[in-house]
Design an enzyme around this catalytic site. Structure first.
Site, PDB file in Angstrom:
ATOM      1  N   ASP A 200      -6.928   1.564  -8.070  1.00 57.15           N
ATOM      2  CA  ASP A 200      -5.579   1.794  -7.546  1.00 57.15           C
ATOM      3  C   ASP A 200      -4.570   0.786  -8.097  1.00 57.15           C
ATOM      4  O   ASP A 200      -4.954  -0.342  -8.373  1.00 57.15           O
ATOM      5  CB  ASP A 200      -5.581   1.766  -6.010  1.00 57.15           C
ATOM      6  CG  ASP A 200      -6.045   0.445  -5.403  1.00 57.15           C
ATOM      7  OD1 ASP A 200      -7.013  -0.135  -5.930  1.00 57.15           O
ATOM      8  OD2 ASP A 200      -5.425  -0.013  -4.441  1.00 57.15           O
TER       9      ASP A 200
ATOM     10  N   GLU B 235       0.846  -1.197   0.000  1.00 52.80           N
ATOM     11  CA  GLU B 235       0.000   0.000   0.000  1.00 52.80           C
ATOM     12  C   GLU B 235       0.880   1.244   0.000  1.00 52.80           C
ATOM     13  O   GLU B 235       1.767   1.377   0.841  1.00 52.80           O
ATOM     14  CB  GLU B 235      -0.881   0.042   1.255  1.00 52.80           C
ATOM     15  CG  GLU B 235      -1.990  -0.996   1.290  1.00 52.80           C
ATOM     16  CD  GLU B 235      -3.261  -0.545   0.594  1.00 52.80           C
ATOM     17  OE1 GLU B 235      -3.300   0.594   0.054  1.00 52.80           O
ATOM     18  OE2 GLU B 235      -4.227  -1.335   0.591  1.00 52.80           O
TER      19      GLU B 235
END
Ligand SMILES: [Zn+2]
Length: 274
Positions: A183, A102
């Site tokens: 994403d 992330e």
């Protein structure tokens, strides 16, 4: 940086990388893919806190903040909960065999009167905004940039993971969950990572085989487009790019045939990695 017992460390003897445990993980796994995400949150700290919350039912192996600082939350040989419903060619359920990274980033921004806002209404200045078209969209949109330190750090982690585990590919969350997720989006240089780390730039072709009795190669990425040709089971194709669960491929026709090179779209469910 090193990996020791499935955890990142700074040196063999000493300092470890910040490790914050989370209840949001499962048992053992063997990593085969790296999946890149953005946090879509207010900051790295808030994401790390959220991933410690059992009600979040979400986590990642690694979080990288904008200064390139790493926090590990799940050992690389255990399952983090980062992928959700996910599919790439004939593989699904990517939590079972992938490492989730992330990157601190609020994600897609809304432009209002020449000013830019995250979904949580924080404003971001123009100099950190990237105007780009997401590969699944038809129009340009606005994205928060990633810092050089962040990209650099992510690259070093990916390289180390590739050297340590049998990683087959580096994919975006938007590759394995294209209808749900956007994403890491167009501000992240994923093709550059794949080229440098997985070897797309050289002669290593990314070959898939037809995994159904026959499939249609179509002019566009949906069944609404005309079929160009039908391919039989086990025909080999070379992956070029993906869009919304479809692969744009080069069809590897038998050598000696004097035909034009054939390109088209195939539903990726019908393909498996060679
Ligand atoms: Zn994600």
């Amino acid at each position: 940086m090193i990996i020791l017992k499935d955890k990142l460390g700074k040196t063999i003897s000493g300092e470890s990388i910040n490790f914050v445990d989370t209840p949001n993980k499962d048992g053992m796994m063997i990593p085969e893919y790296i999946i890149i995400h953005f946090t879509a949150g207010r900051g790295a700290e808030s994401s790390i806190n959220w991933f410690q919350d059992p009600t979040a039912k979400a986590s990642a192996h690694i979080i990288i903040d904008r200064d390139g600082r790493i926090t590990q939350m799940v050992e690389f040989n255990k399952k983090a909960w980062h992928a959700g419903r996910s599919r790439w060619a004939d593989r699904s359920g990517f939590n079972n065999f992938s490492i989730g990274i992330e990157l601190e980033n609020p994600g897609k921004l809304n432009k209002v009167n020449d000013r830019f806002y995250a979904w949580f209404e924080k404003e971001y200045s123009k100099d950190v905004v990237v105007e780009a078209k997401h590969k699944h969209d038809s129009e340009v949109s606005y994205w928060h940039n990633f810092t050089e330190k962040q990209i650099d750090c992510c690259f070093r982690v990916c390289k180390l993971l590739m050297e340590t585990y049998q990683i087959k590919d580096i994919l975006g969350h938007d590759d394995i969950a294209p209808f749900r997720k956007n994403d890491p989006g167009p501000a992240f240089p994923i093709e550059n990572f794949r080229a440098k780390l997985v070897g797309r730039e050289d002669d290593t072709a990314d070959i898939y085989k037809v995994n159904a009795n026959y499939v249609n190669v179509r002019k566009g990425p949906s069944t609404e487009f005309d079929s160009i040709i039908q391919l039989k089971k086990d025909t080999e194709v070379e992956f070029i790019k993906s869009k919304l669960g479809w692969f744009y491929v080069y069809v590897l026709l038998k050598p000696g045939k004097d035909e034009e090179p054939l390109y088209g779209w195939i539903n990726s469910d019908m393909l498996k990695k060679n």
